[in-house]
Scaffold this motif. Structure first.
Motif, PDB file in Angstrom:
ATOM      1  N   ALA A   1      16.541  68.191  78.920  1.00 60.40           N
ATOM      2  CA  ALA A   1      16.653  69.648  79.087  1.00 60.40           C
ATOM      3  C   ALA A   1      16.573  70.056  80.554  1.00 60.40           C
ATOM      4  N   LYS A   2      15.734  69.387  81.330  1.00 58.10           N
ATOM      5  CA  LYS A   2      15.560  69.747  82.734  1.00 58.10           C
ATOM      6  C   LYS A   2      16.760  69.339  83.590  1.00 58.10           C
ATOM      7  N   ASN A   3      17.444  68.290  83.194  1.00 53.95           N
ATOM      8  CA  ASN A   3      18.489  67.740  84.054  1.00 53.95           C
ATOM      9  C   ASN A   3      19.910  68.025  83.582  1.00 53.95           C
ATOM     10  N   TYR A   4      20.075  68.392  82.308  1.00 56.78           N
ATOM     11  CA  TYR A   4      21.429  68.603  81.784  1.00 56.78           C
ATOM     12  C   TYR A   4      22.009  69.910  82.332  1.00 56.78           C
ATOM     13  N   GLN A   5      23.206  69.829  82.882  1.00 59.45           N
ATOM     14  CA  GLN A   5      23.890  70.997  83.434  1.00 59.45           C
ATOM     15  C   GLN A   5      25.010  71.422  82.480  1.00 59.45           C
ATOM     16  N   THR A   6      24.776  72.516  81.789  1.00 61.25           N
ATOM     17  CA  THR A   6      25.756  73.012  80.822  1.00 61.25           C
ATOM     18  C   THR A   6      26.957  73.598  81.557  1.00 61.25           C
ATOM     19  N   PRO A   7      28.183  73.255  81.159  1.00 62.03           N
ATOM     20  CA  PRO A   7      29.364  73.801  81.847  1.00 62.03           C
ATOM     21  C   PRO A   7      29.470  75.310  81.663  1.00 62.03           C
ATOM     22  N   SER A   8      30.025  75.970  82.666  1.00 65.71           N
ATOM     23  CA  SER A   8      30.165  77.432  82.634  1.00 65.71           C
ATOM     24  C   SER A   8      31.415  77.808  81.850  1.00 65.71           C
ATOM     25  N   VAL A   9      31.322  77.668  80.535  1.00 66.66           N
ATOM     26  CA  VAL A   9      32.433  77.999  79.643  1.00 66.66           C
ATOM     27  C   VAL A   9      31.909  79.005  78.627  1.00 66.66           C
ATOM     28  N   ALA A  10      32.415  80.209  78.654  1.00 68.40           N
ATOM     29  CA  ALA A  10      31.927  81.259  77.769  1.00 68.40           C
ATOM     30  C   ALA A  10      32.129  80.868  76.308  1.00 68.40           C
ATOM     31  N   GLY A  11      31.071  81.042  75.512  1.00 70.61           N
ATOM     32  CA  GLY A  11      31.172  80.812  74.080  1.00 70.61           C
ATOM     33  C   GLY A  11      31.102  79.359  73.660  1.00 70.61           C
ATOM     34  N   LEU A  12      30.854  78.460  74.603  1.00 71.42           N
ATOM     35  CA  LEU A  12      30.767  77.042  74.258  1.00 71.42           C
ATOM     36  C   LEU A  12      29.452  76.779  73.534  1.00 71.42           C
ATOM     37  N   SER A  13      29.525  76.345  72.303  1.00 77.27           N
ATOM     38  CA  SER A  13      28.330  76.117  71.492  1.00 77.27           C
ATOM     39  C   SER A  13      28.586  74.979  70.512  1.00 77.27           C
ATOM     40  N   GLY A  14      27.591  74.164  70.301  1.00 76.15           N
ATOM     41  CA  GLY A  14      27.731  73.068  69.357  1.00 76.15           C
ATOM     42  C   GLY A  14      26.785  71.930  69.695  1.00 76.15           C
ATOM     43  N   THR A  15      27.004  70.814  69.076  1.00 77.02           N
ATOM     44  CA  THR A  15      26.131  69.652  69.257  1.00 77.02           C
ATOM     45  C   THR A  15      26.951  68.431  69.623  1.00 77.02           C
ATOM     46  N   ILE A  16      26.537  67.739  70.658  1.00 75.39           N
ATOM     47  CA  ILE A  16      27.139  66.446  70.961  1.00 75.39           C
ATOM     48  C   ILE A  16      26.157  65.353  70.534  1.00 75.39           C
ATOM     49  N   ILE A  17      26.675  64.210  70.200  1.00 72.48           N
ATOM     50  CA  ILE A  17      25.833  63.084  69.770  1.00 72.48           C
ATOM     51  C   ILE A  17      26.109  61.903  70.685  1.00 72.48           C
ATOM     52  N   VAL A  18      25.036  61.307  71.191  1.00 72.21           N
ATOM     53  CA  VAL A  18      25.145  60.179  72.115  1.00 72.21           C
ATOM     54  C   VAL A  18      24.376  58.998  71.540  1.00 72.21           C
ATOM     55  N   SER A  19      24.979  57.822  71.596  1.00 76.10           N
ATOM     56  CA  SER A  19      24.302  56.603  71.154  1.00 76.10           C
ATOM     57  C   SER A  19      24.088  55.686  72.351  1.00 76.10           C
ATOM     58  N   PHE A  20      23.078  54.842  72.250  1.00 80.54           N
ATOM     59  CA  PHE A  20      22.809  53.875  73.309  1.00 80.54           C
ATOM     60  C   PHE A  20      21.967  52.740  72.749  1.00 80.54           C
ATOM     61  N   ILE A  21      21.807  51.707  73.544  1.00 76.68           N
ATOM     62  CA  ILE A  21      20.986  50.558  73.163  1.00 76.68           C
ATOM     63  C   ILE A  21      19.845  50.440  74.153  1.00 76.68           C
ATOM     64  N   ILE A  22      18.643  50.269  73.637  1.00 78.06           N
ATOM     65  CA  ILE A  22      17.476  50.002  74.476  1.00 78.06           C
ATOM     66  C   ILE A  22      17.274  48.486  74.477  1.00 78.06           C
ATOM     67  N   ASP A  23      17.483  47.859  75.637  1.00 82.83           N
ATOM     68  CA  ASP A  23      17.445  46.398  75.664  1.00 82.83           C
ATOM     69  C   ASP A  23      16.021  45.863  75.734  1.00 82.83           C
ATOM     70  N   GLU A  24      15.909  44.532  75.854  1.00 80.60           N
ATOM     71  CA  GLU A  24      14.601  43.881  75.809  1.00 80.60           C
ATOM     72  C   GLU A  24      13.692  44.304  76.952  1.00 80.60           C
ATOM     73  N   ALA A  25      14.281  44.774  78.047  1.00 85.14           N
ATOM     74  CA  ALA A  25      13.482  45.212  79.196  1.00 85.14           C
ATOM     75  C   ALA A  25      13.160  46.703  79.148  1.00 85.14           C
ATOM     76  N   GLY A  26      13.711  47.429  78.155  1.00 81.67           N
ATOM     77  CA  GLY A  26      13.468  48.860  78.048  1.00 81.67           C
ATOM     78  C   GLY A  26      14.504  49.724  78.731  1.00 81.67           C
ATOM     79  N   SER A  27      15.593  49.115  79.238  1.00 84.20           N
ATOM     80  CA  SER A  27      16.655  49.874  79.895  1.00 84.20           C
ATOM     81  C   SER A  27      17.630  50.438  78.864  1.00 84.20           C
ATOM     82  N   LEU A  28      18.228  51.586  79.182  1.00 88.61           N
ATOM     83  CA  LEU A  28      19.264  52.170  78.334  1.00 88.61           C
ATOM     84  C   LEU A  28      20.612  51.587  78.737  1.00 88.61           C
ATOM     85  N   THR A  29      21.292  50.965  77.787  1.00 84.83           N
ATOM     86  CA  THR A  29      22.579  50.343  78.052  1.00 84.83           C
ATOM     87  C   THR A  29      23.592  50.786  76.999  1.00 84.83           C
ATOM     88  N   ASP A  30      24.864  50.487  77.252  1.00 86.25           N
ATOM     89  CA  ASP A  30      25.943  50.745  76.297  1.00 86.25           C
ATOM     90  C   ASP A  30      25.908  52.205  75.806  1.00 86.25           C
TER      91      ASP A  30
END
Length: 245
Positions: free
Chosen positions: A168-197
């Protein structure tokens, strides 16, 4: 011809473990443990996560770091440098190390310093016999589990609410009037705890998916998922709600 490089751990007594401010004699100190084993387990971890394309030439590198009383890796130093690229990559891998079990003396955890020598050696490619096609063995990827398949799910430092606060603190919403909805993001947390893929499963366009990927790359290390007492790769997905004002 492109040479490939592999490194070998020098086991002949060269790995040194010493306590804070003094050198311990054998028997005075219970050595730190890594993933249920000793320093050889840590070597396996480094060998698995090191990007060998960064090693440009054969030679020797010596690394030292401290294990705190909480099992954290600190004070990472390259004592003997081979080249900047491989040294930088080694520091990256060691910084991402999972927690150790700290060393103990007289029943109390104590800070220890470990010195590791590594040696990079060239691997000469073999030439197949004339008329015989070269055979390649496919490289098997580590298994990826879901949250419901592991004994212990991955954990973000401070909990999932802190993870959403980071977004929430870092996401910059584009300046597009009326843009509303949900995006879904997937990722893998590897053995070291890093976010990959990191992948955008559902996008709203206007760069919303690319921005989500950028923000997720800011995430600090997670505590990786655990299966049978060993860190494993785990898939994860999150929804991000967009409401442009």
């Amino acid at each position: 011809m492109l040479a490939l490089y592999c490194f070998f751990f020098i086991f002949n007594g060269a790995a040194q473990i010493q306590g804070e401010g003094e050198v311990y004699l054998k028997g005075d100190l219970i050595d730190p443990k890594f993933q249920g084993g000793g320093v050889e387990k840590f070597y396996d971890y480094v060998k698995t996560h090191f990007d060998f394309s960064k090693a440009k030439k054969p030679g020797r590198m010596v690394l030292s770091f401290a294990i705190t009383t909480k099992g954290e890796v600190s004070d990472i130093r390259i004592v003997e440098v081979l080249d900047i690229e491989s040294a930088t990559e080694m520091i990256r891998v060691v910084k991402a190390s999972p927690l150790w079990v700290p060393a103990y003396r007289n029943g109390n955890p104590t800070v220890t310093t470990i010195k590791f020598p590594f040696e990079f050696k060239a691997i000469q490619p073999t030439t197949p016999a004339q008329g015989t096609p070269a055979q390649t063995t496919p490289k098997s990827e580590p298994e990826v589990y879901t949250k419901n398949q592991v004994e212990k799910a991955p954990q973000y430092p401070g909990g999932l609410e802190e993870f959403y606060t980071l977004i929430a603190k870092n996401y910059q919403t584009p300046s597009v009037a009326g843009l509303s909805g949900t995006i879904i993001v997937s990722f893998i947390i590897d053995e070291a705890g890093s976010l990959t893929d990191i992948k955008v499963v559902k996008d709203l366009g206007y760069g919303t998916g690319e921005e989500a990927i950028r923000v997720l790359k800011l995430s600090p290390l997670w505590q990786p998922a655990m299966q049978r007492g060993v860190p494993v790769r785990c898939s994860y997905s999150i929804p991000i709600k967009i409401n442009s004002k």
